[in-house]
Design an enzyme around this catalytic site. Sequence first.
Site, PDB file in Angstrom:
ATOM      1  N   ARG A  47      -5.749 -13.661   5.216  1.00 15.19           N
ATOM      2  CA  ARG A  47      -4.365 -13.533   5.682  1.00 15.19           C
ATOM      3  C   ARG A  47      -3.628 -12.390   4.991  1.00 15.19           C
ATOM      4  O   ARG A  47      -2.692 -11.831   5.542  1.00 15.19           O
ATOM      5  CB  ARG A  47      -3.612 -14.845   5.422  1.00 15.19           C
ATOM      6  CG  ARG A  47      -3.922 -15.891   6.467  1.00 15.19           C
ATOM      7  CD  ARG A  47      -3.110 -17.115   6.247  1.00 15.19           C
ATOM      8  NE  ARG A  47      -3.129 -17.479   4.829  1.00 15.19           N
ATOM      9  CZ  ARG A  47      -2.442 -18.467   4.287  1.00 15.19           C
ATOM     10  NH1 ARG A  47      -1.669 -19.205   5.035  1.00 15.19           N
ATOM     11  NH2 ARG A  47      -2.521 -18.749   3.004  1.00 15.19           N
ATOM     12  N   LYS A 151     -20.194 -24.291  -0.478  1.00 15.91           N
ATOM     13  CA  LYS A 151     -19.996 -25.678  -0.867  1.00 15.91           C
ATOM     14  C   LYS A 151     -18.509 -25.922  -1.091  1.00 15.91           C
ATOM     15  O   LYS A 151     -17.801 -24.937  -1.317  1.00 15.91           O
ATOM     16  CB  LYS A 151     -20.810 -26.015  -2.108  1.00 15.91           C
ATOM     17  CG  LYS A 151     -20.411 -25.222  -3.349  1.00 15.91           C
ATOM     18  CD  LYS A 151     -20.922 -25.826  -4.611  1.00 15.91           C
ATOM     19  CE  LYS A 151     -20.043 -26.974  -5.076  1.00 15.91           C
ATOM     20  NZ  LYS A 151     -19.942 -27.090  -6.528  1.00 15.91           N
ATOM     21  N   HIS A 181     -26.096 -22.326  -4.343  1.00 15.08           N
ATOM     22  CA  HIS A 181     -26.527 -21.158  -5.113  1.00 15.08           C
ATOM     23  C   HIS A 181     -27.661 -21.482  -6.088  1.00 15.08           C
ATOM     24  O   HIS A 181     -28.374 -20.600  -6.528  1.00 15.08           O
ATOM     25  CB  HIS A 181     -25.342 -20.457  -5.786  1.00 15.08           C
ATOM     26  CG  HIS A 181     -24.860 -21.095  -7.053  1.00 15.08           C
ATOM     27  ND1 HIS A 181     -24.024 -22.176  -7.073  1.00 15.08           N
ATOM     28  CD2 HIS A 181     -25.119 -20.813  -8.354  1.00 15.08           C
ATOM     29  CE1 HIS A 181     -23.770 -22.509  -8.328  1.00 15.08           C
ATOM     30  NE2 HIS A 181     -24.424 -21.706  -9.126  1.00 15.08           N
ATOM     31  N   GLU A 219     -22.939 -27.662 -19.468  1.00 10.85           N
ATOM     32  CA  GLU A 219     -22.071 -26.478 -19.469  1.00 10.85           C
ATOM     33  C   GLU A 219     -21.178 -26.556 -20.692  1.00 10.85           C
ATOM     34  O   GLU A 219     -20.648 -27.622 -21.009  1.00 10.85           O
ATOM     35  CB  GLU A 219     -21.200 -26.455 -18.219  1.00 10.85           C
ATOM     36  CG  GLU A 219     -21.998 -26.265 -16.952  1.00 10.85           C
ATOM     37  CD  GLU A 219     -21.078 -26.051 -15.765  1.00 10.85           C
ATOM     38  OE1 GLU A 219     -20.687 -24.904 -15.524  1.00 10.85           O
ATOM     39  OE2 GLU A 219     -20.736 -27.042 -15.104  1.00 10.85           O
ATOM     40  N   HIS A 243     -26.564 -29.297  -6.173  1.00 11.68           N
ATOM     41  CA  HIS A 243     -27.483 -28.509  -7.006  1.00 11.68           C
ATOM     42  C   HIS A 243     -28.605 -29.348  -7.624  1.00 11.68           C
ATOM     43  O   HIS A 243     -29.777 -29.010  -7.541  1.00 11.68           O
ATOM     44  CB  HIS A 243     -26.734 -27.834  -8.162  1.00 11.68           C
ATOM     45  CG  HIS A 243     -25.533 -27.050  -7.735  1.00 11.68           C
ATOM     46  ND1 HIS A 243     -25.488 -26.353  -6.566  1.00 11.68           N
ATOM     47  CD2 HIS A 243     -24.335 -26.829  -8.338  1.00 11.68           C
ATOM     48  CE1 HIS A 243     -24.307 -25.741  -6.457  1.00 11.68           C
ATOM     49  NE2 HIS A 243     -23.592 -26.026  -7.521  1.00 11.68           N
ATOM     50  N   LYS A 343     -19.368 -31.038 -18.412  1.00  8.08           N
ATOM     51  CA  LYS A 343     -18.592 -29.895 -18.900  1.00  8.08           C
ATOM     52  C   LYS A 343     -18.303 -30.142 -20.381  1.00  8.08           C
ATOM     53  O   LYS A 343     -18.235 -31.289 -20.826  1.00  8.08           O
ATOM     54  CB  LYS A 343     -17.258 -29.798 -18.163  1.00  8.08           C
ATOM     55  CG  LYS A 343     -17.397 -29.653 -16.648  1.00  8.08           C
ATOM     56  CD  LYS A 343     -17.293 -28.223 -16.222  1.00  8.08           C
ATOM     57  CE  LYS A 343     -17.287 -28.068 -14.724  1.00  8.08           C
ATOM     58  NZ  LYS A 343     -17.885 -26.801 -14.279  1.00  8.08           N
TER      59      LYS A 343
HETATM   60  C1  BG6 Z   1     -20.600 -24.652  -9.185  1.00  9.90           C
HETATM   61  C2  BG6 Z   1     -19.659 -25.710  -9.694  1.00  9.90           C
HETATM   62  O1  BG6 Z   1     -21.117 -25.005  -7.933  1.00  9.90           O
HETATM   63  O2  BG6 Z   1     -21.670 -24.506 -10.114  1.00  9.90           O
HETATM   64  C3  BG6 Z   1     -19.131 -25.337 -11.068  1.00  9.90           C
HETATM   65  O3  BG6 Z   1     -18.578 -25.847  -8.798  1.00  9.90           O
HETATM   66  C4  BG6 Z   1     -20.281 -25.088 -12.011  1.00  9.90           C
HETATM   67  O4  BG6 Z   1     -18.283 -26.356 -11.585  1.00  9.90           O
HETATM   68  C5  BG6 Z   1     -21.254 -24.094 -11.401  1.00  9.90           C
HETATM   69  O5  BG6 Z   1     -19.740 -24.558 -13.209  1.00  9.90           O
HETATM   70  C6  BG6 Z   1     -22.497 -23.974 -12.247  1.00  9.90           C
HETATM   71  O6  BG6 Z   1     -23.263 -22.915 -11.766  1.00  9.90           O
HETATM   72  P1  BG6 Z   1     -24.180 -22.087 -12.742  1.00  9.90           P
HETATM   73  O7  BG6 Z   1     -24.877 -21.110 -11.849  1.00  9.90           O
HETATM   74  O8  BG6 Z   1     -23.280 -21.436 -13.744  1.00  9.90           O
HETATM   75  O9  BG6 Z   1     -25.087 -23.087 -13.375  1.00  9.90           O
END
Ligand code: BG6
Length: 506
Positions: A47, A151, A181, A219, A243, A343
């Site tokens: 937009r 996603k 991904h 993470e 994932h 996290k």
């Molecule tokens: C994303 C999540 O799909 O994947 C994030 O929304 C997460 O919260 C991320 O941090 C992790 O991806 P990667 O490639 O850093 O392991």
Amino acid sequence: MKKPDNHILVIFGASGDLTARKLIPAVHKLFCQEFLPENFAVLGVSRSNLSDEDFRKKVVIESSFLKDTNPDDIKAFADKLFYCSIDPKEQDQFSTLADRIEALQAEMNIEPNIIFYLSTPPSLYPIIPENLSTVGLNDENNGWKRVIIEKPFGYNLNTAQSLNESLKQSLSERQIYRIDHYLGKETVQNVLVARFANSIFEPLWNRNYIHHIEISAAESVGVEKRGGYYDTSGALRDMVQNHLLQVAALIGMEPPTHVDSYHIRNEKLKFFQSIRPYQKADIPTHVIRGQYVESVINGEKVAGYRNESGVDPESRTETYVAMKFFVDNWRWAGVPFYIRTGKKLPTRVTEAVIHFNHSPHHLFKSYQGVTNTNNQLVLRIQPSEGILMKFGMKVPGAGFEVKTVNMDFLYSSLASGNLPDAYERLLLDCMLGDSTLYARGDSVIAAWEFIDPILQHWENNPKETVYGYPAGTWGPNNADSLIEGDNFQWRYPCENLADDGDYCEL
Ligand code: BG6
């Protein structure tokens, strides 16, 4: 290598973060490696009122994500980018988009092949394909049309089913690319190669030799600026439904007949269908959820989740989840699968660990009190990408004492240690029409069928425990009790693949 057909990549959500951070850098890398077709254009759509030049400046010329690039390459690449401002919610604005696409096709001599990348809020996922169809942009009579969907694919089972249904109104399954991904990560794909290109692993890859499977995605970051989104999602939706279940499927599936989209995705579907659904009573004991609370790391005070911006101060959203489940088929009967993600854990590591059974007869003494050698195969997804095998060896000298040692392979030891970014690989696959590394509609639904009862249980029992864990630790201690069997525990991985320890990074 075969190059993709000439085409236009249309990115909806072009002024957003993902476009600048991941998509354009990935296309740029493909450009520098000469993987893009001769005639090619990117058309950003959103937009915001931007000109082609503004868009080029924002995502290429002044982008902090394209540093260290030759200025000539940057200019040549930027010239391939264009911009069209429309509101993707508004059907009547799609004729403007169709006209712009047609003009670009004529100007740049590009056949009517188009990828539409939906990097928008999920509420637009059903709307954009429908709007595209009103101006014939889903029609494949003259050239292919593919739609990549980011996603989250649905918020729960119901919404995922309705999204699938609504996409089917204007697209065939062949045209839909649901991106995850994780499947673009080189090391995730290597799970298939490690299993099916070698004859030494597969004979052991079953209930007779494997005690359990562990998949961990830790993470060290918190929710950063995504508190608003994350608070409505939580770790189970954000990481597990997509994932980590995809990783579990690659570890657990049967060998495909061929390495192609149809056969690999059939096997993954069968794996999801074999996961034993939870009974209500199992959920509290098989799924542990946690949330990080304030703590001090390296002398610095770290905020708890409830104090993050965009998060409800009384939020019960899980930032950690650990779960145990079973896969009811011949290969895996009785073998627990454990998944854990969170996290603000001590480090950033994603890995799958195959824990083999103890040797059936303990002939040798252990070393330094470590009992029963537990062979482990660690498939490290990130960082320090590689594979590690742990096994028992004799301690030199008198007697027969056994010590666990490591044998490892690191990707960085390869001559071309450069691992392509996940988006780079996935975009190229879509350009080539290969959906092997994209999730198919039926398996996304099968994964939701497993996850949905947990979400419903939490929704119906809001008082069900959410364990607090101090930021910077490995999550609630209760998760340890999930692991069955004497002398078995979660692996506490360190950034460096071959190091073991409880808290190496602190
Ligand atoms: C994303 C999540 O799909 O994947 C994030 O929304 C997460 O919260 C991320 O941090 C992790 O991806 P990667 O490639 O850093 O392991």
